[in-house]
Design a protein around this motif. Structure first.
Motif, PDB file in Angstrom:
ATOM      1  N   THR A  71     -10.103  -0.023  -0.331  1.00 39.05           N
ATOM      2  CA  THR A  71     -11.339  -0.313   0.389  1.00 39.05           C
ATOM      3  C   THR A  71     -12.171  -1.345  -0.367  1.00 39.05           C
ATOM      4  O   THR A  71     -12.387  -1.233  -1.567  1.00 39.05           O
ATOM      5  CB  THR A  71     -12.160   0.973   0.573  1.00 39.05           C
ATOM      6  OG1 THR A  71     -11.368   1.916   1.285  1.00 39.05           O
ATOM      7  CG2 THR A  71     -13.447   0.711   1.332  1.00 39.05           C
ATOM      8  N   ARG A  88      -5.064   9.555   9.826  1.00 42.56           N
ATOM      9  CA  ARG A  88      -6.507   9.778   9.700  1.00 42.56           C
ATOM     10  C   ARG A  88      -7.214   9.236  10.940  1.00 42.56           C
ATOM     11  O   ARG A  88      -6.801   8.216  11.497  1.00 42.56           O
ATOM     12  CB  ARG A  88      -7.049   9.058   8.474  1.00 42.56           C
ATOM     13  CG  ARG A  88      -6.485   9.622   7.180  1.00 42.56           C
ATOM     14  CD  ARG A  88      -7.045   8.934   5.995  1.00 42.56           C
ATOM     15  NE  ARG A  88      -8.453   9.263   5.884  1.00 42.56           N
ATOM     16  CZ  ARG A  88      -9.242   8.804   4.932  1.00 42.56           C
ATOM     17  NH1 ARG A  88      -8.769   7.986   4.028  1.00 42.56           N
ATOM     18  NH2 ARG A  88     -10.506   9.144   4.877  1.00 42.56           N
ATOM     19  N   SER A 118     -10.461  -2.037   4.870  1.00 45.28           N
ATOM     20  CA  SER A 118      -9.540  -1.118   4.200  1.00 45.28           C
ATOM     21  C   SER A 118      -8.259  -0.985   5.004  1.00 45.28           C
ATOM     22  O   SER A 118      -8.220  -1.286   6.189  1.00 45.28           O
ATOM     23  CB  SER A 118     -10.184   0.262   4.012  1.00 45.28           C
ATOM     24  OG  SER A 118     -10.486   0.847   5.255  1.00 45.28           O
ATOM     25  N   TRP A 119      -7.221  -0.546   4.324  1.00 47.32           N
ATOM     26  CA  TRP A 119      -5.961  -0.258   4.983  1.00 47.32           C
ATOM     27  C   TRP A 119      -6.105   1.060   5.724  1.00 47.32           C
ATOM     28  O   TRP A 119      -6.762   1.976   5.260  1.00 47.32           O
ATOM     29  CB  TRP A 119      -4.840  -0.166   3.956  1.00 47.32           C
ATOM     30  CG  TRP A 119      -4.471  -1.500   3.401  1.00 47.32           C
ATOM     31  CD1 TRP A 119      -5.139  -2.198   2.432  1.00 47.32           C
ATOM     32  CD2 TRP A 119      -3.376  -2.307   3.797  1.00 47.32           C
ATOM     33  NE1 TRP A 119      -4.518  -3.376   2.199  1.00 47.32           N
ATOM     34  CE2 TRP A 119      -3.422  -3.479   3.020  1.00 47.32           C
ATOM     35  CE3 TRP A 119      -2.353  -2.155   4.711  1.00 47.32           C
ATOM     36  CZ2 TRP A 119      -2.493  -4.485   3.146  1.00 47.32           C
ATOM     37  CZ3 TRP A 119      -1.418  -3.162   4.822  1.00 47.32           C
ATOM     38  CH2 TRP A 119      -1.495  -4.306   4.052  1.00 47.32           C
ATOM     39  N   GLU A 120      -5.472   1.150   6.872  1.00 49.17           N
ATOM     40  CA  GLU A 120      -5.583   2.339   7.704  1.00 49.17           C
ATOM     41  C   GLU A 120      -4.342   3.210   7.566  1.00 49.17           C
ATOM     42  O   GLU A 120      -3.228   2.705   7.509  1.00 49.17           O
ATOM     43  CB  GLU A 120      -5.738   1.933   9.165  1.00 49.17           C
ATOM     44  CG  GLU A 120      -5.785   3.101  10.103  1.00 49.17           C
ATOM     45  CD  GLU A 120      -5.692   2.703  11.564  1.00 49.17           C
ATOM     46  OE1 GLU A 120      -5.876   3.573  12.396  1.00 49.17           O
ATOM     47  OE2 GLU A 120      -5.408   1.535  11.845  1.00 49.17           O
ATOM     48  N   TYR A 121      -4.564   4.503   7.509  1.00 45.60           N
ATOM     49  CA  TYR A 121      -3.478   5.466   7.600  1.00 45.60           C
ATOM     50  C   TYR A 121      -3.516   6.056   8.991  1.00 45.60           C
ATOM     51  O   TYR A 121      -4.558   6.553   9.431  1.00 45.60           O
ATOM     52  CB  TYR A 121      -3.611   6.579   6.549  1.00 45.60           C
ATOM     53  CG  TYR A 121      -3.383   6.111   5.143  1.00 45.60           C
ATOM     54  CD1 TYR A 121      -2.167   5.543   4.775  1.00 45.60           C
ATOM     55  CD2 TYR A 121      -4.362   6.242   4.177  1.00 45.60           C
ATOM     56  CE1 TYR A 121      -1.945   5.115   3.487  1.00 45.60           C
ATOM     57  CE2 TYR A 121      -4.148   5.817   2.879  1.00 45.60           C
ATOM     58  CZ  TYR A 121      -2.931   5.257   2.540  1.00 45.60           C
ATOM     59  OH  TYR A 121      -2.713   4.827   1.258  1.00 45.60           O
ATOM     60  N   GLY A 163      -2.803   3.095  -1.863  1.00 46.11           N
ATOM     61  CA  GLY A 163      -4.026   3.671  -1.321  1.00 46.11           C
ATOM     62  C   GLY A 163      -4.652   2.735  -0.311  1.00 46.11           C
ATOM     63  O   GLY A 163      -4.041   1.758   0.119  1.00 46.11           O
ATOM     64  N   ARG A 164      -5.890   2.998   0.068  1.00 49.57           N
ATOM     65  CA  ARG A 164      -6.555   2.232   1.126  1.00 49.57           C
ATOM     66  C   ARG A 164      -7.142   0.913   0.647  1.00 49.57           C
ATOM     67  O   ARG A 164      -7.448   0.040   1.449  1.00 49.57           O
ATOM     68  CB  ARG A 164      -7.644   3.085   1.765  1.00 49.57           C
ATOM     69  CG  ARG A 164      -7.044   4.287   2.490  1.00 49.57           C
ATOM     70  CD  ARG A 164      -8.059   5.036   3.271  1.00 49.57           C
ATOM     71  NE  ARG A 164      -8.498   4.203   4.384  1.00 49.57           N
ATOM     72  CZ  ARG A 164      -9.596   4.419   5.069  1.00 49.57           C
ATOM     73  NH1 ARG A 164     -10.369   5.426   4.790  1.00 49.57           N
ATOM     74  NH2 ARG A 164      -9.929   3.613   6.061  1.00 49.57           N
ATOM     75  N   GLU A 171      -9.802   7.127  13.167  1.00 49.03           N
ATOM     76  CA  GLU A 171     -10.457   5.838  12.959  1.00 49.03           C
ATOM     77  C   GLU A 171     -11.935   6.055  12.683  1.00 49.03           C
ATOM     78  O   GLU A 171     -12.586   6.877  13.317  1.00 49.03           O
ATOM     79  CB  GLU A 171     -10.325   4.962  14.208  1.00 49.03           C
ATOM     80  CG  GLU A 171      -8.961   4.387  14.443  1.00 49.03           C
ATOM     81  CD  GLU A 171      -8.971   3.476  15.667  1.00 49.03           C
ATOM     82  OE1 GLU A 171      -9.925   2.685  15.819  1.00 49.03           O
ATOM     83  OE2 GLU A 171      -8.035   3.584  16.455  1.00 49.03           O
ATOM     84  N   GLU A 172     -12.485   5.275  11.754  1.00 48.15           N
ATOM     85  CA  GLU A 172     -13.904   5.399  11.422  1.00 48.15           C
ATOM     86  C   GLU A 172     -14.799   4.705  12.439  1.00 48.15           C
ATOM     87  O   GLU A 172     -15.914   5.157  12.691  1.00 48.15           O
ATOM     88  CB  GLU A 172     -14.161   4.809  10.038  1.00 48.15           C
ATOM     89  CG  GLU A 172     -13.531   5.589   8.919  1.00 48.15           C
ATOM     90  CD  GLU A 172     -13.767   4.927   7.580  1.00 48.15           C
ATOM     91  OE1 GLU A 172     -14.933   4.619   7.266  1.00 48.15           O
ATOM     92  OE2 GLU A 172     -12.789   4.711   6.860  1.00 48.15           O
ATOM     93  N   ARG A 220       0.808  -1.222   0.000  1.00 45.16           N
ATOM     94  CA  ARG A 220       0.000   0.000   0.000  1.00 45.16           C
ATOM     95  C   ARG A 220       0.842   1.273   0.000  1.00 45.16           C
ATOM     96  O   ARG A 220       0.357   2.341  -0.296  1.00 45.16           O
ATOM     97  CB  ARG A 220      -0.938   0.020   1.199  1.00 45.16           C
ATOM     98  CG  ARG A 220      -1.921  -1.086   1.186  1.00 45.16           C
ATOM     99  CD  ARG A 220      -2.988  -0.837   0.141  1.00 45.16           C
ATOM    100  NE  ARG A 220      -3.197  -2.033  -0.627  1.00 45.16           N
ATOM    101  CZ  ARG A 220      -3.564  -2.063  -1.879  1.00 45.16           C
ATOM    102  NH1 ARG A 220      -3.768  -0.972  -2.555  1.00 45.16           N
ATOM    103  NH2 ARG A 220      -3.741  -3.178  -2.511  1.00 45.16           N
TER     104      ARG A 220
END
Length: 136
Positions: A84, A109, A103-106, A81-82, A111-112, A8
Motif C-alpha cells: 500500500t 477481501r 495497493s494490490w488487491e486480494y 503483500g499489498r 473491495e474498499e 506480490r
C-alpha cells in the motif's frame, strides 16, 4: 549468476550459470534487462510521467481527470503483500488536494471503494470522503 523475479505472490528463480563459461547468456541477460519496458521491470503502469511530473488519470462521470502526484505520504515496503502506498495529489483543473491510496488487491477481501462510498453516502462525519475508485 542466478536471476530472480519477484511479484506480490512470491518469487521465481532461474538455474544458476557461470558468466565466465557462458558469456553469451550473460550478455543476453544484460541486454534483456536494458530493453525491458518499465512495466516489465516492476514500475506501476497506471502512473504516467511528463516533464518531471508524475500523474494518474481517471474517467469520472464520462470525463477524463488528471491528478498529479505531489508526495508519498506513506509507503508499506514489502516484497509480498499489498504494498500500500498513499500519495498526496492535486487535481489538474481544480487544484484541490486529495489522497490516493494505491495497493494490490486480494480477491478474497472485500473491495474498499464501495464500502467507503457507502459510508460517504450515509453522511458519516470525521472519516475519509469517497471520491473515486478503480480496480486495474
Amino acid at each position: 549468476m542466478r536471476l530472480w523475479a519477484f511479484d506480490r505472490l512470491g518469487a521465481v528463480t532461474s538455474q544458476s550459470f557461470d558468466i565466465h563459461e557462458n558469456a553469451l547468456m550473460f550478455i543476453s541477460v544484460v541486454l534483456g534487462y536494458l530493453w525491458m519496458a518499465p512495466k516489465d521491470l516492476g514500475f506501476d503502469p497506471t502512473i504516467y510521467g511528463e516533464k518531471g511530473s508524475r500523474y494518474v488519470e481517471i474517467t469520472r462521470d464520462a470525463r477524463p481527470e488528471r491528478y498529479h502526484l505531489d508526495d508519498v505520504i506513506k509507503r508499506q515496503r514489502c516484497v509480498a503483500g499489498r504494498a500500500t502506498t498513499c500519495w498526496e495529489v492535486h487535481g489538474d483543473k481544480s487544484g484541490q488536494s486529495f489522497v490516493v491510496k494505491d495497493s494490490w488487491e486480494y480477491k478474497e477481501r472485500p473491495e474498499e471503494g464501495p464500502l467507503l462510498k457507502k459510508v460517504t453516502d450515509a453522511g458519516v462525519k470525521n472519516g475519509a470522503e469517497y471520491h473515486y475508485h478503480e480496480i486495474v
